[in-house]
Write an enzyme that holds these catalytic residues in place. Structure first.
Site, mmCIF file in Angstrom:
data_model
loop_
_atom_site.group_PDB
_atom_site.id
_atom_site.type_symbol
_atom_site.label_atom_id
_atom_site.label_comp_id
_atom_site.label_asym_id
_atom_site.label_seq_id
_atom_site.Cartn_x
_atom_site.Cartn_y
_atom_site.Cartn_z
ATOM 1 N N HIS A 146 0.442 9.711 7.480
ATOM 2 C CA HIS A 146 1.958 9.429 7.256
ATOM 3 C C HIS A 146 2.740 10.450 8.166
ATOM 4 C CE1 HIS A 146 5.943 9.595 5.022
ATOM 5 N NE2 HIS A 146 5.353 8.398 4.749
ATOM 6 N N GLU A 192 -5.178 11.160 3.642
ATOM 7 C CA GLU A 192 -4.535 10.558 2.424
ATOM 8 C C GLU A 192 -5.499 10.081 1.355
ATOM 9 O OE1 GLU A 192 -1.227 8.070 3.300
ATOM 10 O OE2 GLU A 192 -0.580 9.078 5.036
#
Length: 403
Positions: A146, A192
């Site tokens: 991200h 993630e």
């Protein structure tokens, strides 16, 4: 927007404004982003500025808790008693009992020693990276990590190396190489547990073991997994104490807002004492904290994750049977790969004309040539949503028992 910009320039522009104007003018018309106002109507419909309600296949309210009676009531009660905002940072006058209660219950739920709240997931990720890395560190990040984590690396001054998406062999090679060059250098790994634009997940247990073997601190962003994946929705990092920090948001499956970092006592205390992203910001609004606390109670009482994941697999099978590329992953995020930006935007418009809200995801959010529609399954989607989607996508196709 073009007329407003031209008007501002005619009023007398500085050189930096001219540069921004030229940069904006270079963006193709179909590449410009637009803000769109949508108001809630019912559990699964959104009402645009103009036109009929749309079935929401885009938001991250995976468990349908944003409008859950208990969650709304908890926020309303605290708002009536304490007002809306906290009025200060946590280290000044912003800390309220509801903040402490939420932190304690999140830590207990996740099996971590301590948790610390932040007003947003972006801030939490900035704080996580800058707490563990500095200009002497090497950060190894998944290539599709991200943006907030990448900004954390930039703010830390650390050296950055990217490894192939969810490729632990590539990561292991890079970790071993870094250790050979500098055995004492601090290594930080960023990953993630559920990638929001790909729908994919790494083998988290293997990832944690690999980082531990090389003495690397692992930051695992569980924003899209918590409440849905793992044992009782505790995420894929649950039960893996070697993970340095778990990052989670409260604005997705929890249906509220804000974020948190969870870890051991030492790491969280270090954050409390040193993190500018925590210190220099107004505390999370108490009504949001209260809503998240009620959502956590609801998640613990009713594990909706397995049913949602089973429904997601049914949707994947039906989309594949209809001739679409099977969306990757196992979770409630179903990326429907289209390819070119224009084709993705046209498909978005077609679905909206059929009463379905989806969003075309385009570069730079995803790699060039991989534009997609990001379909999101939620617990409260009404029966019949899948047939409606398949009909809007193309010729009707049998969908079996999925509804």
């Amino acid at each position: 927007m073009a007329n407003r910009v031209e008007g501002a320039l005619q009023a007398g522009a500085s050189s930096w404004q001219e540069e921004l104007h030229q940069a904006l003018a270079a963006i193709p018309a179909d590449g410009l982003r637009r803000l769109r106002s949508l108001s809630a109507r019912g559990a699964a419909r959104l009402t645009p500025d103009q036109g009929p309600p749309l079935l929401d296949l885009a938001s991250n309210d995976y468990l349908g808790l944003a409008q859950h009676d208990a969650v709304v009531a908890a926020a309303r009660q605290v708002m009536d008693e304490q007002g809306v905002g906290s009025g200060g940072s946590r280290l000044v006058s912003g800390t309220r009992p509801v903040h402490t209660a939420l932190e304690q219950q999140l830590a207990t739920w996740l099996g971590r020693e301590r948790a610390l709240l932040f007003p947003s997931g972006f801030q939490a990720n900035l704080a996580a990276v800058t707490a563990l890395a500095d200009r002497h560190s090497l950060v190894l990040a998944d290539r599709l990590i991200h943006h907030s984590l990448l900004m954390g690396v930039r703010a830390s001054g650390a050296q950055l190396r990217r490894f192939r998406h969810n490729d632990l062999s590539d990561l292991e090679r890079r970790l071993a190489g870094a250790r050979r060059i500098d055995p004492a250098q601090r290594l930080v790994v960023l990953s993630e547990s559920l990638y929001s634009m790909q729908g994919t997940s790494p083998a988290v247990a293997d990832l944690a073991a690999l980082c531990a073997a090389h003495g690397a601190a692992l930051v695992l962003d569980e924003a899209h997994a918590l409440g849905v994946l793992g044992q009782a929705g505790r995420g894929l990092g649950h039960g893996l104490p070697s993970i340095a920090l778990i990052s989670g948001t409260l604005g997705k499956a929890f249906g509220s807002g804000g974020a948190f970092l969870a870890g051991d006592e030492l790491t969280i205390e270090w954050l409390l004492q040193t993190s500018g992203a925590f210190r220099y910001t107004t505390a999370l609004a108490p009504p949001l904290a209260a809503a998240a606390l009620a959502a956590l109670d609801e998640i613990q009482q009713r594990d909706r994750g397995p049913a949602l994941l089973a429904r997601a697999q049914c949707w994947r099978q039906a989309l594949e049977a209809a001739g679409w590329p099977r969306p990757a992953g196992e979770g409630p995020i179903l990326p429907l790969l289209v390819g070119e930006d224009g084709a993705a935007l046209a498909l978005q418009a077609r679905l909206e004309a059929a009463g379905l809200l989806t969003v075309a995801i385009r570069p730079p959010t995803v790699p060039l040539g991989t534009a997609r529609l990001r379909l999101v399954l939620r617990h409260d989607l009404p029966r019949g949503s899948l047939p409606r989607l398949l009909q809007a996508l193309g010729p009707p196709s049998p969908v079996g028992p999925c509804k």
